[in-house]
Design a protein around this motif. Sequence first.
Motif, PDB file in Angstrom:
ATOM      1  N   THR A  79     -64.823  -4.444  49.566  1.00 59.10           N
ATOM      2  CA  THR A  79     -64.936  -5.379  48.509  1.00 59.10           C
ATOM      3  C   THR A  79     -63.843  -6.075  48.454  1.00 59.10           C
ATOM      4  OG1 THR A  79     -66.885  -4.109  47.597  1.00 59.10           O
ATOM      5  CG2 THR A  79     -65.679  -5.823  46.159  1.00 59.10           C
ATOM      6  N   ILE A  80     -63.863  -7.610  48.380  1.00 58.29           N
ATOM      7  CA  ILE A  80     -62.696  -8.130  47.960  1.00 58.29           C
ATOM      8  C   ILE A  80     -62.716  -8.736  46.726  1.00 58.29           C
ATOM      9  CG2 ILE A  80     -61.153 -10.329  48.770  1.00 58.29           C
ATOM     10  CD1 ILE A  80     -61.203  -8.343  51.076  1.00 58.29           C
ATOM     11  N   ALA A  81     -61.687  -8.379  45.911  1.00 57.93           N
ATOM     12  CA  ALA A  81     -61.633  -9.211  44.618  1.00 57.93           C
ATOM     13  C   ALA A  81     -60.500 -10.331  44.682  1.00 57.93           C
ATOM     14  CB  ALA A  81     -61.152  -7.856  43.325  1.00 57.93           C
ATOM     15  N   GLN A  82     -60.862 -11.159  44.618  1.00 54.18           N
ATOM     16  CA  GLN A  82     -60.258 -12.367  45.017  1.00 54.18           C
ATOM     17  C   GLN A  82     -59.864 -13.392  43.768  1.00 54.18           C
ATOM     18  OE1 GLN A  82     -59.069 -13.921  48.276  1.00 54.18           O
ATOM     19  NE2 GLN A  82     -57.785 -15.044  46.555  1.00 54.18           N
ATOM     20  N   GLY A  83     -58.496 -13.340  43.408  1.00 58.73           N
ATOM     21  CA  GLY A  83     -58.007 -14.050  42.450  1.00 58.73           C
ATOM     22  C   GLY A  83     -58.752 -15.596  42.765  1.00 58.73           C
ATOM     23  N   ILE A  84     -59.308 -16.147  41.707  1.00 55.12           N
ATOM     24  CA  ILE A  84     -59.711 -17.434  41.747  1.00 55.12           C
ATOM     25  C   ILE A  84     -58.948 -18.534  42.225  1.00 55.12           C
ATOM     26  CG2 ILE A  84     -61.162 -19.158  40.779  1.00 55.12           C
ATOM     27  CD1 ILE A  84     -62.237 -17.074  38.914  1.00 55.12           C
ATOM     28  N   PRO A  85     -58.904 -19.069  43.393  1.00 48.88           N
ATOM     29  CA  PRO A  85     -58.077 -19.935  43.948  1.00 48.88           C
ATOM     30  C   PRO A  85     -58.496 -21.467  43.598  1.00 48.88           C
ATOM     31  CG  PRO A  85     -59.421 -19.387  46.035  1.00 48.88           C
ATOM     32  CD  PRO A  85     -59.970 -18.898  44.516  1.00 48.88           C
ATOM     33  N   LYS A  86     -57.629 -22.156  43.884  1.00 44.04           N
ATOM     34  CA  LYS A  86     -57.840 -23.699  43.621  1.00 44.04           C
ATOM     35  C   LYS A  86     -58.777 -24.411  44.476  1.00 44.04           C
ATOM     36  CE  LYS A  86     -53.037 -24.613  42.341  1.00 44.04           C
ATOM     37  NZ  LYS A  86     -52.017 -25.311  42.657  1.00 44.04           N
ATOM     38  N   PRO A 151     -67.887 -13.275  38.003  1.00 42.64           N
ATOM     39  CA  PRO A 151     -66.342 -13.228  37.740  1.00 42.64           C
ATOM     40  C   PRO A 151     -66.004 -12.289  36.879  1.00 42.64           C
ATOM     41  CG  PRO A 151     -67.087 -15.734  37.510  1.00 42.64           C
ATOM     42  CD  PRO A 151     -68.230 -14.861  37.752  1.00 42.64           C
ATOM     43  N   MET A 152     -64.757 -11.642  37.119  1.00 44.80           N
ATOM     44  CA  MET A 152     -64.403 -10.560  36.268  1.00 44.80           C
ATOM     45  C   MET A 152     -62.909 -10.753  35.892  1.00 44.80           C
ATOM     46  SD  MET A 152     -65.701  -6.952  38.237  1.00 44.80           S
ATOM     47  CE  MET A 152     -67.264  -7.109  38.920  1.00 44.80           C
ATOM     48  N   ASN A 153     -62.474 -10.455  34.770  1.00 46.00           N
ATOM     49  CA  ASN A 153     -61.334 -10.294  34.341  1.00 46.00           C
ATOM     50  C   ASN A 153     -60.767  -8.984  34.519  1.00 46.00           C
ATOM     51  OD1 ASN A 153     -62.099  -8.459  32.205  1.00 46.00           O
ATOM     52  ND2 ASN A 153     -62.061  -9.970  30.670  1.00 46.00           N
ATOM     53  N   LEU A 154     -59.258  -8.768  34.236  1.00 44.61           N
ATOM     54  CA  LEU A 154     -58.680  -7.576  34.682  1.00 44.61           C
ATOM     55  C   LEU A 154     -59.506  -6.109  34.044  1.00 44.61           C
ATOM     56  CD1 LEU A 154     -56.277  -6.412  36.247  1.00 44.61           C
ATOM     57  CD2 LEU A 154     -54.824  -6.452  34.244  1.00 44.61           C
ATOM     58  N   ASP A 155     -59.737  -6.322  33.024  1.00 40.51           N
ATOM     59  CA  ASP A 155     -60.266  -5.155  32.270  1.00 40.51           C
ATOM     60  C   ASP A 155     -61.848  -4.757  33.037  1.00 40.51           C
ATOM     61  OD1 ASP A 155     -58.456  -4.757  30.669  1.00 40.51           O
ATOM     62  OD2 ASP A 155     -59.289  -5.869  28.815  1.00 40.51           O
ATOM     63  N   GLN A 156     -62.448  -5.865  33.281  1.00 41.69           N
ATOM     64  CA  GLN A 156     -63.721  -5.729  34.062  1.00 41.69           C
ATOM     65  C   GLN A 156     -63.523  -5.168  35.326  1.00 41.69           C
ATOM     66  OE1 GLN A 156     -64.960  -9.725  33.221  1.00 41.69           O
ATOM     67  NE2 GLN A 156     -66.444  -9.088  31.553  1.00 41.69           N
ATOM     68  N   LEU A 157     -62.685  -5.616  36.135  1.00 37.40           N
ATOM     69  CA  LEU A 157     -62.325  -5.382  37.448  1.00 37.40           C
ATOM     70  C   LEU A 157     -61.794  -3.984  37.476  1.00 37.40           C
ATOM     71  CD1 LEU A 157     -62.105  -5.947  40.310  1.00 37.40           C
ATOM     72  CD2 LEU A 157     -59.619  -6.796  39.616  1.00 37.40           C
ATOM     73  N   ILE A 158     -61.049  -3.440  36.483  1.00 37.71           N
ATOM     74  CA  ILE A 158     -60.631  -1.877  36.249  1.00 37.71           C
ATOM     75  C   ILE A 158     -62.148  -0.896  36.007  1.00 37.71           C
ATOM     76  CG2 ILE A 158     -59.272  -0.197  34.821  1.00 37.71           C
ATOM     77  CD1 ILE A 158     -57.166  -2.402  35.055  1.00 37.71           C
ATOM     78  N   ALA A 159     -62.849  -1.615  35.063  1.00 36.06           N
ATOM     79  CA  ALA A 159     -64.142  -0.699  35.142  1.00 36.06           C
ATOM     80  C   ALA A 159     -65.058  -0.811  36.365  1.00 36.06           C
ATOM     81  CB  ALA A 159     -64.767  -1.569  33.867  1.00 36.06           C
ATOM     82  N   PHE A 160     -64.998  -1.828  36.917  1.00 30.97           N
ATOM     83  CA  PHE A 160     -65.856  -1.747  38.094  1.00 30.97           C
ATOM     84  C   PHE A 160     -65.160  -0.963  39.257  1.00 30.97           C
ATOM     85  CE2 PHE A 160     -66.054  -4.295  42.549  1.00 30.97           C
ATOM     86  CZ  PHE A 160     -67.736  -4.318  42.264  1.00 30.97           C
ATOM     87  N   SER A 161     -63.945  -0.906  39.253  1.00 33.24           N
ATOM     88  CA  SER A 161     -63.056  -0.200  40.253  1.00 33.24           C
ATOM     89  C   SER A 161     -63.197   1.483  40.199  1.00 33.24           C
ATOM     90  CB  SER A 161     -61.633  -0.563  40.338  1.00 33.24           C
ATOM     91  OG  SER A 161     -60.974   0.274  39.259  1.00 33.24           O
ATOM     92  N   ALA A 162     -63.975   2.002  39.175  1.00 36.55           N
ATOM     93  CA  ALA A 162     -64.180   3.322  38.925  1.00 36.55           C
ATOM     94  C   ALA A 162     -64.820   3.988  39.863  1.00 36.55           C
ATOM     95  CB  ALA A 162     -64.599   3.715  37.474  1.00 36.55           C
ATOM     96  N   SER A 163     -65.967   3.265  40.711  1.00 38.89           N
ATOM     97  CA  SER A 163     -66.861   3.746  41.544  1.00 38.89           C
ATOM     98  C   SER A 163     -66.084   3.714  42.929  1.00 38.89           C
ATOM     99  CB  SER A 163     -68.236   3.189  41.490  1.00 38.89           C
ATOM    100  OG  SER A 163     -68.038   1.674  41.814  1.00 38.89           O
ATOM    101  N   PHE A 164     -64.988   3.357  43.289  1.00 32.44           N
ATOM    102  CA  PHE A 164     -64.343   3.051  44.436  1.00 32.44           C
ATOM    103  C   PHE A 164     -63.410   4.168  44.656  1.00 32.44           C
ATOM    104  CE2 PHE A 164     -66.117  -1.258  43.890  1.00 32.44           C
ATOM    105  CZ  PHE A 164     -66.322  -1.599  45.066  1.00 32.44           C
ATOM    106  N   PRO A 165     -63.634   4.968  45.878  1.00 29.01           N
ATOM    107  CA  PRO A 165     -62.656   6.170  45.794  1.00 29.01           C
ATOM    108  C   PRO A 165     -61.347   5.666  46.706  1.00 29.01           C
ATOM    109  CG  PRO A 165     -64.427   6.071  47.893  1.00 29.01           C
ATOM    110  CD  PRO A 165     -64.471   4.867  46.779  1.00 29.01           C
ATOM    111  N   PHE A 166     -61.162   4.395  47.093  1.00 28.50           N
ATOM    112  CA  PHE A 166     -60.177   3.601  47.722  1.00 28.50           C
ATOM    113  C   PHE A 166     -59.930   2.364  47.288  1.00 28.50           C
ATOM    114  CE2 PHE A 166     -61.783   7.004  50.728  1.00 28.50           C
ATOM    115  CZ  PHE A 166     -60.658   7.557  50.925  1.00 28.50           C
ATOM    116  N   LYS A 167     -58.666   2.017  46.746  1.00 30.33           N
ATOM    117  CA  LYS A 167     -58.379   0.807  46.069  1.00 30.33           C
ATOM    118  C   LYS A 167     -56.984   0.121  46.401  1.00 30.33           C
ATOM    119  CE  LYS A 167     -59.481   3.289  42.281  1.00 30.33           C
ATOM    120  NZ  LYS A 167     -59.881   3.628  40.903  1.00 30.33           N
ATOM    121  N   VAL A 168     -56.907  -0.745  46.818  1.00 31.97           N
ATOM    122  CA  VAL A 168     -55.543  -1.463  47.374  1.00 31.97           C
ATOM    123  C   VAL A 168     -55.212  -2.789  46.638  1.00 31.97           C
ATOM    124  CG1 VAL A 168     -55.422   0.075  49.590  1.00 31.97           C
ATOM    125  CG2 VAL A 168     -56.394  -2.406  49.368  1.00 31.97           C
TER     126      VAL A 168
END
Lengths: 255, 255
Positions: A79-86, A151-168
């Motif tokens: 899963t790619i969480a991509q900072g929204i680009p221009k 779209p997610m903000n940082l808090d939402q992304l962190i909540a979303f990340s809880a189910s991922f065993p690997f995060k970079v």
Amino acid sequence: MQRYFINADQFSDHRVTITGDDAHHIQKVMRMKPSDLILCANNKGAVYLCAIESFAEGSVQALIKSRQCVDSELPIHVTIAQGIPKGDKFETIIQKGTECGARCFVPFQADRCVALWKKNKADKKRLRLEKISKEAAEQSHRRFIPEIREPMNLDQLIAFSASFPFKVVAFEETAKAGQQACFPTVLKEMTAGDSLLAVVGPEGGLTAEEADTLKNHGFALCGLGPRILRTETAALYLLSAISYHFELLQCGVDE
Amino acid sequence: MQRYFINADQFSDHRVTITGDDAHHIQKVMRMKPSDLILCANNKGAVYLCAIESFAEGSVQALIKSRQCVDSELPIHVTIAQGIPKGDKFETIIQKGTECGARCFVPFQADRCVALWKKNKADKKRLRLEKISKEAAEQSHRRFIPEIREPMNLDQLIAFSASFPFKVVAFEETAKAGQQACFPTVLKEMTAGDSLLAVVGPEGGLTAEEADTLKNHGFALCGLGPRILRTETAALYLLSAISYHFELLQCGVDE
């Protein structure tokens, strides 16, 4: 051979009914005839070789001949969480990221994002991105169309990340510090079926605070080599490296 | 920090004289002042930290403070022979390929190229591509601007390839045959300073005859994973995988 993603409920035991844009494409663009062969994927992992049987106004019926056994999916789910680009860079990232095997994209509203996805435009944007990912999945012979999340903000992304065993996190400052071994170290711990969440900052990069917060929530801050990559290049670097690691290098190990 | 490639003959023992577009950029776009710091690369491998000293009509003088020691170049020299693609895709390949560390690009006039670079337009096109590679090299902190060669046909490419000890072709049919171990096998034989020539076909791919001819001249036909990559994605996959192999994985080995 032309490949189409067809909703699973349009498959019966021996037949598939193709409607909408795909039926138009078969009849009007490809000008196919009965007995012409196509590949139909159900976006649940199965791909079938089918022969065109009959045409009707706005729909095409095809006979299922056999199931394809080739697996074109990355062994790990990325899963790619991509900072929204221009501009239209997100479209490029979805197209190329789909080719390179991503399973899901999250538009990440990071601190330094210049672009804002307003609610009234976000749905239209998602529809367009979904069309691009479907077409890229067909073109690159994927078995799944990558999912495009809200779209997610940082808090939402962190909540979303809880189910991922690997995060970079692709983090430029880490590159400067010479910590290049981080990403391969994470990949070496992973095996087929594991899920990875990879965060890429927007044009201005992630702030030190964002990087710290992600680090405190279990994300590994990884450098992607000594050159400074544009935001739209970082996701492709990550996915290409993952493919190289699992599909090429490990293939060599097995032989 | 802003980085500029300046012709080597504009460097003296302690100073660098900046002219043309770069002088305009420093004065009018960045609106720099005396004592502001910039990085000046001579495209021969050296990068210097410099302080703006004085301005004149169309030129800027800067004092060299120190030499930078960070190496941002790929350990191996990679030349991408790219089947000439449609539209402005070559520009994307040059921009992203420069970020990812390529040292040279060859426009390859393959059998299935739809676009033809006519002699009268080729020079103008090269100038534009050189501008893109210079800007991408500055942005990504490269020490060298990749070279852009004259277009070559197959015979010219084979003559050109004679000086390369390592030669690969990204070949889709090989991917179908499951031969994925080829590319890592080539990379494992290479050490720092070695040169690799990598051929990527145009939109329609290489013909079987082109692939055979290249194979007979010492090129290894390599798959790049089970998904079908667009021509403009293949070069980035190759370069990302090379960076991962030499800059990330081997970095891990050393530690």
